[in-house]
Each structure stands twice: as C-alpha cells, then as structure tokens.
Design a protein around this motif. Structure first.
Motif, PDB file in Angstrom:
ATOM      1  N   VAL A 103      -1.542  -5.638  -4.241  1.00  0.00           N
ATOM      2  CA  VAL A 103      -1.980  -4.138  -4.512  1.00  0.00           C
ATOM      3  C   VAL A 103      -2.914  -4.033  -5.611  1.00  0.00           C
ATOM      4  O   VAL A 103      -4.151  -3.527  -5.622  1.00  0.00           O
ATOM      5  CB  VAL A 103      -0.800  -3.283  -4.682  1.00  0.00           C
ATOM      6  N   LEU A 104      -2.431  -4.637  -6.830  1.00  0.00           N
ATOM      7  CA  LEU A 104      -3.382  -4.730  -7.933  1.00  0.00           C
ATOM      8  C   LEU A 104      -4.754  -5.562  -7.722  1.00  0.00           C
ATOM      9  O   LEU A 104      -5.756  -4.948  -8.379  1.00  0.00           O
ATOM     10  CB  LEU A 104      -2.660  -5.432  -9.112  1.00  0.00           C
ATOM     11  N   LEU A 105      -4.708  -6.495  -7.107  1.00  0.00           N
ATOM     12  CA  LEU A 105      -6.132  -7.052  -6.516  1.00  0.00           C
ATOM     13  C   LEU A 105      -7.034  -6.488  -5.846  1.00  0.00           C
ATOM     14  O   LEU A 105      -8.214  -6.453  -6.080  1.00  0.00           O
ATOM     15  CB  LEU A 105      -5.707  -8.461  -5.886  1.00  0.00           C
ATOM     16  N   VAL A 106      -6.346  -5.673  -4.843  1.00  0.00           N
ATOM     17  CA  VAL A 106      -7.076  -4.710  -3.960  1.00  0.00           C
ATOM     18  C   VAL A 106      -7.629  -3.632  -4.721  1.00  0.00           C
ATOM     19  O   VAL A 106      -8.953  -3.176  -4.735  1.00  0.00           O
ATOM     20  CB  VAL A 106      -6.328  -4.150  -2.881  1.00  0.00           C
ATOM     21  N   LEU A 107      -7.071  -3.122  -5.716  1.00  0.00           N
ATOM     22  CA  LEU A 107      -7.575  -2.123  -6.523  1.00  0.00           C
ATOM     23  C   LEU A 107      -8.553  -2.513  -7.549  1.00  0.00           C
ATOM     24  O   LEU A 107      -9.613  -1.786  -7.706  1.00  0.00           O
ATOM     25  CB  LEU A 107      -6.325  -1.631  -7.594  1.00  0.00           C
ATOM     26  N   VAL A 108      -8.466  -3.744  -8.177  1.00  0.00           N
ATOM     27  CA  VAL A 108      -9.517  -4.344  -9.150  1.00  0.00           C
ATOM     28  C   VAL A 108     -10.686  -4.642  -7.975  1.00  0.00           C
ATOM     29  O   VAL A 108     -12.075  -4.190  -8.595  1.00  0.00           O
ATOM     30  CB  VAL A 108      -9.122  -5.341  -9.610  1.00  0.00           C
ATOM     31  N   VAL A 109     -10.815  -4.961  -6.823  1.00  0.00           N
ATOM     32  CA  VAL A 109     -11.939  -5.112  -6.110  1.00  0.00           C
ATOM     33  C   VAL A 109     -12.554  -3.744  -5.696  1.00  0.00           C
ATOM     34  O   VAL A 109     -13.839  -3.989  -5.719  1.00  0.00           O
ATOM     35  CB  VAL A 109     -11.386  -5.976  -4.843  1.00  0.00           C
ATOM     36  N   VAL A 110     -11.664  -2.858  -5.305  1.00  0.00           N
ATOM     37  CA  VAL A 110     -12.282  -1.635  -5.247  1.00  0.00           C
ATOM     38  C   VAL A 110     -13.175  -0.947  -6.234  1.00  0.00           C
ATOM     39  O   VAL A 110     -14.035  -0.416  -6.085  1.00  0.00           O
ATOM     40  CB  VAL A 110     -11.211  -0.549  -4.558  1.00  0.00           C
ATOM     41  N   LEU A 111     -12.336  -1.135  -7.426  1.00  0.00           N
ATOM     42  CA  LEU A 111     -13.296  -0.580  -8.808  1.00  0.00           C
ATOM     43  C   LEU A 111     -14.460  -1.292  -9.069  1.00  0.00           C
ATOM     44  O   LEU A 111     -15.401  -0.720  -9.219  1.00  0.00           O
ATOM     45  CB  LEU A 111     -12.384  -0.817  -9.971  1.00  0.00           C
ATOM     46  N   VAL A 112     -14.614  -2.812  -8.617  1.00  0.00           N
ATOM     47  CA  VAL A 112     -15.630  -3.573  -9.000  1.00  0.00           C
ATOM     48  C   VAL A 112     -16.873  -3.044  -7.694  1.00  0.00           C
ATOM     49  O   VAL A 112     -17.982  -2.925  -8.371  1.00  0.00           O
ATOM     50  CB  VAL A 112     -15.331  -5.112  -8.923  1.00  0.00           C
ATOM     51  N   VAL A 113     -16.433  -2.969  -6.812  1.00  0.00           N
ATOM     52  CA  VAL A 113     -17.411  -2.528  -5.689  1.00  0.00           C
ATOM     53  C   VAL A 113     -17.822  -1.285  -6.058  1.00  0.00           C
ATOM     54  O   VAL A 113     -19.245  -1.136  -5.702  1.00  0.00           O
ATOM     55  CB  VAL A 113     -16.807  -2.473  -4.396  1.00  0.00           C
ATOM     56  N   ALA A 114     -17.030  -0.185  -6.436  1.00  0.00           N
ATOM     57  CA  ALA A 114     -17.515   1.070  -6.974  1.00  0.00           C
ATOM     58  C   ALA A 114     -18.617   0.891  -8.009  1.00  0.00           C
ATOM     59  O   ALA A 114     -19.493   1.685  -7.889  1.00  0.00           O
ATOM     60  CB  ALA A 114     -16.278   2.143  -7.041  1.00  0.00           C
ATOM     61  N   LEU A 115     -18.238   0.112  -9.055  1.00  0.00           N
ATOM     62  CA  LEU A 115     -19.253  -0.072 -10.295  1.00  0.00           C
ATOM     63  C   LEU A 115     -20.576  -0.778  -9.724  1.00  0.00           C
ATOM     64  O   LEU A 115     -21.591  -0.214 -10.154  1.00  0.00           O
ATOM     65  CB  LEU A 115     -18.634  -0.961 -11.079  1.00  0.00           C
ATOM     66  N   LEU A 116     -20.571  -1.486  -8.747  1.00  0.00           N
ATOM     67  CA  LEU A 116     -21.703  -2.249  -8.416  1.00  0.00           C
ATOM     68  C   LEU A 116     -22.556  -1.205  -7.567  1.00  0.00           C
ATOM     69  O   LEU A 116     -23.820  -1.114  -7.460  1.00  0.00           O
ATOM     70  CB  LEU A 116     -21.425  -3.428  -7.430  1.00  0.00           C
TER      71      LEU A 116
END
Length: 57
Positions: free
Chosen positions: A10-23
C-alpha cells in the motif's frame, strides 16, 4: 499475505501515485521538459527491469 507485506504494498502504491502526480504537474508547468523526462523515465525503467530480478533472486 501477511499484514507487513500488505502495508509495504500500500505504501509503495501511494508513493508511486505521488511521483506520477508530481511528474504530471511538472509536465503541465514546463512542457519543454516532457521529452527529457520521458527519456529519463525510460532509462530508469530499463535499469529497474535489470536490477530487480537480480535483487529478488
């Protein structure tokens, strides 16, 4: 699946979502930087595709 594994997933998915949003935000603000970012992401993807199977083994 243990609860620790589920928590890490779950934490990995949240980090990936944040990185995609930043990009996406960076691409929206600086359209001229989209191509270099895509090239960098492609390179990182290739490196991860090689390193992850070695580390997992």
């Amino acid at each position: 699946m243990s609860s620790l594994t589920l928590l890490v997933a779950v934490l990995l998915v949240l980090v990936v979502v944040l990185v995609v949003a930043l990009l996406m935000d960076l691409a929206h603000r600086y359209p001229e930087a989209v191509t270099p970012m895509l090239v960098g992401l492609g390179g990182m993807t290739a490196i991860v595709a090689v390193v992850v199977p070695i580390v997992v083994r």
